[in-house]
Design an enzyme around this catalytic site. Structure first.
Site, PDB file in Angstrom:
ATOM      1  N   ASP A 173       0.844  -1.198   0.000  1.00  0.00           N
ATOM      2  CA  ASP A 173       0.000   0.000   0.000  1.00  0.00           C
ATOM      3  C   ASP A 173       0.874   1.240   0.000  1.00  0.00           C
ATOM      4  O   ASP A 173       2.053   1.193   0.361  1.00  0.00           O
ATOM      5  CB  ASP A 173      -0.924   0.009   1.230  1.00  0.00           C
ATOM      6  N   ASP A 212      -2.790  -2.731  -2.895  1.00  0.00           N
ATOM      7  CA  ASP A 212      -3.793  -1.717  -2.528  1.00  0.00           C
ATOM      8  C   ASP A 212      -3.292  -0.362  -3.031  1.00  0.00           C
ATOM      9  O   ASP A 212      -2.144  -0.222  -3.431  1.00  0.00           O
ATOM     10  CB  ASP A 212      -3.953  -1.703  -0.999  1.00  0.00           C
TER      11      ASP A 212
END
Length: 799
Positions: free
Chosen positions: A569, A640
């Site tokens: 992420d 993500d």
């Protein structure tokens, strides 16, 4: 100073000039995929927030360019002049420059245009409208959906909604919140696109926070409360999006010019004019304070494409602040009042969607637009087949198992279960301000008791009582404690303080690497009426400390051996807007090990992520090999932090680069077939919602048909339970897969992985490795601002 500034011209309702309503369709479905539908679980029927477009358009749309002689700047006027000829044009969409309609006009011999129309302006002067043919859009073409979205937006104009930024909101239905100086405008986010077999319209209920504060109010407060009011005002407004009511446009504030005022002049075609005179003449608005500074907004790329390249100057008095400040988000009362209006239960949401559909059908203006293009919407929400995956078994110590129920929460189980594996804490330090020693000691006793209940031993800590709570005092105390080589340091703060927290985390993650647990006095010594829940807080703190020391509070049943699960992420730095931190967290085969590996790297805006990602992945593989003596059999990579606009890049560059790098490592280790990996993009911010009998679907509900996209290998999964509002599904888009597992197995693996986030004894919205990666990236971007020490890379120190 140069006052040759562009002034914001009036904008029409629903103008979408240069605005991309639909991102390009990115084909990311792996080749040779037989089916993306799973089979495991019990079959159910759910409703989703989509309406079917009943008649599939079979038209060809022709696109024309429209020019006016003499030039007309105001798009509203351009649309007005063209509308006088609607009998000739039939159903059409015009955004100020491009005209779309279903009529083909033949070229005029020896002339570059296909139509030349005449109209008159208010002064009775002739205005020539010249229309040139550009291209045609076939029914099968993706651009057709752009036009469909334009048509829908034109139809929504008939509902008397107001366009704010990209979505339509309803100022008539606004909810006033005078105590907080703001209004909530309900509205709709809509998009039409091709789904598995039908064209569907996705409609989601949205809310916009409109503050009743103008920038002038904020300036007045800064002058009243701050000695250096200019910098205080700049800090508050730079980066904010403001709305100017006179033309209903939004701007991003880039600077404040305290050397100019509304009395400054700027150049127009009719000569120089002051802002005061301009607003009076153009909008009949009287500016009250002639001494206020001007707010500067730089032209966006879209403005520049439209020929506007000067700075846009705004008057604070006329610009309304939109959105929420951090202070507003931290205001518990405000958020509670807001959530009563924004968190709609499924039945209320379904009702609102039904009303939206009815309003479109009952508005004469809207229906005329839809009929002109032969478009009809189904009045009912789409019904789709779904499956509920089998409930997971959570494994505790002594092989005790707990079958998850629909609450997806096993917090209560720790009262009579030990943790799956624990690390006894024999050497640890507690740093606390001397005036809070008694409360701290009481809490530590509770932690020791809670741990004993879970068969874990925590020895009495050594206390360092500090005389004050200055940053330097905490740093010095941490240095002293770390010199004694403790397993863990607990630090007590009087109250949550961003700066102190950042200072402590910098010390314990970078300078003196040691697992640390920060607690606030408010949490560990609450007022009498809240003291009953203290034992459960102590239990959670113990679980967290155990996880930070490489213990495993619980485990799941995992059938695969040799699997590395990776989460990645990105978080933007709070200090530097051009800097981001990408975090990667990987498991080391959960079947045999509770270890993790984590790594963070910073990158500047526009810099390629793939190099960093594959480098961090190389480190993760090295850690796996050091631990197990071999490389993982399979890698399941959850990515993500990918916006729709980045999808093309991730599919075509990032994954290919990563795969080539991993194959290289595997081949040099003697595995000729390379690396077996599935790369899945995880998206949380989506507009899809689905309902079961007007209620929330239970955790484990998967949808992999009808509302999924034909060009993707994707599915939706609800993995968490919510107490209020409507549950949001998570979208999983598999863009590379040679793991050799079926769609069914991948769905089940994704669901299993949502059960392993040790900060919460329940399921989370994304696989736990993604949540860990987010937590780590957030910690570094918000508090540490540099890469943590590699000495902590095998521990979940960032929990």
């Amino acid at each position: 100073m140069n006052n040759n500034f562009y002034l914001n011209q009036g904008d029409p309702r629903g103008s979408v000039r240069g605005r991309r309503l639909i991102t390009e369709v990115v084909h990311s479905r792996p080749q040779g995929l037989a089916t993306k539908n799973g089979v495991t679980g019990s079959n159910i029927l759910v409703q989703a927030n989509y309406f079917k477009v009943l008649t599939r358009p079979n038209w060809t749309i022709y696109q024309y360019r429209v020019d006016f002689v003499p030039e007309v700047d105001n798009t509203r006027l351009r649309r007005g002049y063209l509308s006088e000829h609607e009998n000739l044009l039939g159903g059409y969409i015009f955004d100020g420059t491009s005209l779309f309609c279903t009529k083909l006009f033949k070229a005029v011999p020896n002339r570059p245009y296909v139509l030349e129309l005449l109209t008159k302006n208010r002064a009775g002067e002739n205005i020539q409208i010249i229309i040139k043919h550009v291209s045609s859009v076939e029914a099968a073409d993706n651009q057709q959906f752009q036009v469909l979205n334009l048509i829908l937006r034109r139809a929504m104009e008939g509902l008397n909604l107001q366009l704010v930024a990209r979505n339509y909101f309803d100022p008539q239905a606004k909810i006033n919140m005078p105590n907080f100086r703001m209004e909530l405008w309900p509205g709709y986010q809509t998009s039409i696109r091709q789904h598995e077999s039908d064209i569907l319209l996705c409609a989601e209920i949205a809310h916009k926070v409109m503050r009743t504060d103008s920038l002038y109010n904020i300036l007045a407060e800064a002058i009243r409360d701050e000695s250096d009011y200019q910098n205080a005002f700049k800090r508050q407004v730079i980066g904010m999006v403001v709305l100017t009511d006179y033309n209903n446009k939004t701007y991003r504030v880039d600077d404040v010019d305290f050397s100019s005022s509304p009395l400054c002049k700027f150049g127009t075609k009719e000569g120089d004019i002051s802002y005061v005179e301009y607003y009076k003449k153009r909008y009949n608005i009287t500016i009250r304070d002639y001494k206020q500074p001007l707010v500067v907004s730089r032209p966006t790329e879209k403005n520049i494409r439209g020929g506007i390249n000067q700075l846009i100057m705004l008057i604070p008095e006329l610009a309304r602040a939109t959105g929420m400040t951090d202070a507003m988000r931290a205001n518990f009362r405000l958020m509670k009042v807001m959530s009563e209006h924004t968190r709609l239960t499924p039945d209320r949401r379904i009702e609102r969607l039904r009303v939206f559909n009815q309003r479109l059908k009952q508005s004469k203006e809207s229906m005329n637009v839809l009929k002109a293009w032969h478009i009809e919407l189904d009045p009912a929400l789409v019904e789709i087949p779904a499956r509920v995956l089998p409930a997971e078994k959570i494994v505790f110590g002594n092989n005790k198992r707990y079958l998850c129920d629909s609450r997806a929460d096993w917090t209560g189980e720790f009262r009579n279960s030990s943790m799956f594996s624990h690390v006894d804490i024999k050497r640890w330090y507690v740093i606390t301000p001397s005036r809070s020693v008694r409360e701290t000691q009481e809490f530590v006793k509770l932690c020791i008791r809670a741990a004993a209940g879970m068969k874990m031993h925590i020895s009495e800590p050594r206390y360092d009582e500090i005389p004050d709570d200055r940053n330097g005092t905490y740093s010095q105390s941490i240095d002293n404690a770390v010199a004694k080589d403790p397993q863990m340091v607990m630090i007590v703060l009087k109250a949550h303080n961003e700066e102190k927290y950042g200072c402590i985390k910098k010390r314990t993650c970078v300078d003196r690497p040691v697992p640390s647990q920060v607690v606030t006095l408010k949490t560990i010594a609450p007022r009498q009426e809240k003291a009953a829940g203290l034992m459960s807080i102590a239990t959670k703190v113990v679980i967290q400390m155990n996880a930070k020391l490489m213990g495993a509070p619980w485990m799941i049943e995992l059938p695969l051996r040799g699997l590395m699960t990776v989460g990645f992420d990105v978080c933007h730095s709070s200090k530097n807007a051009n800097k981001s931190f990408g975090a990667l967290v990987a498991t080391m085969d959960m079947k045999t090990s509770c270890r993790y590996f984590s790594s963070v790297s910073e990158h500047m805006k526009g810099q390629e992520l793939s190099d960093q990602m594959s480098l961090n992945m190389t480190y993760a593989l090295k850690a796996y090999r050091d631990h197990h003596g071999t490389l993982p059999e399979r890698i399941l990579f959850f990515r993500d932090g990918v916006g729709d606009g980045q999808l093309y890049h991730v599919v075509n560059t990032e994954v290919k680069f990563l795969k080539a790098k991993l194959d290289e490592i595997y081949k040099s280790a003697g595995k000729a077939e390379g690396c077996r990996m599935a790369f899945i993009i995880v998206a949380k911010r989506i507009n899809t919602r689905y309902f079961l009998n007007k209620r929330n679907p239970v955790p484990g509900t998967v949808v992999d048909d009808v509302i999924t996209l034909p060009e993707r290998y994707d599915f939706f999964l609800v993995s968490q339970a919510v107490r209020q509002g409507t549950v949001s599904p998570t979208n999983y888009n598999v863009i590379h897969d040679n793991m050799g597992l079926s769609a069914d197995k991948l769905q089940m693996l994704a669901y299993k992985m949502t059960h392993m986030y040790y900060n919460f004894s329940g399921t989370c919205r994304v696989p736990s490795v993604c949540q860990y990666a987010h937590k780590l990236a957030f910690l570094v971007a918000e508090s540490i601002h540099r890469s943590p020490s590699p000495g902590l890379e095998n521990q979940l120190y960032f929990l």
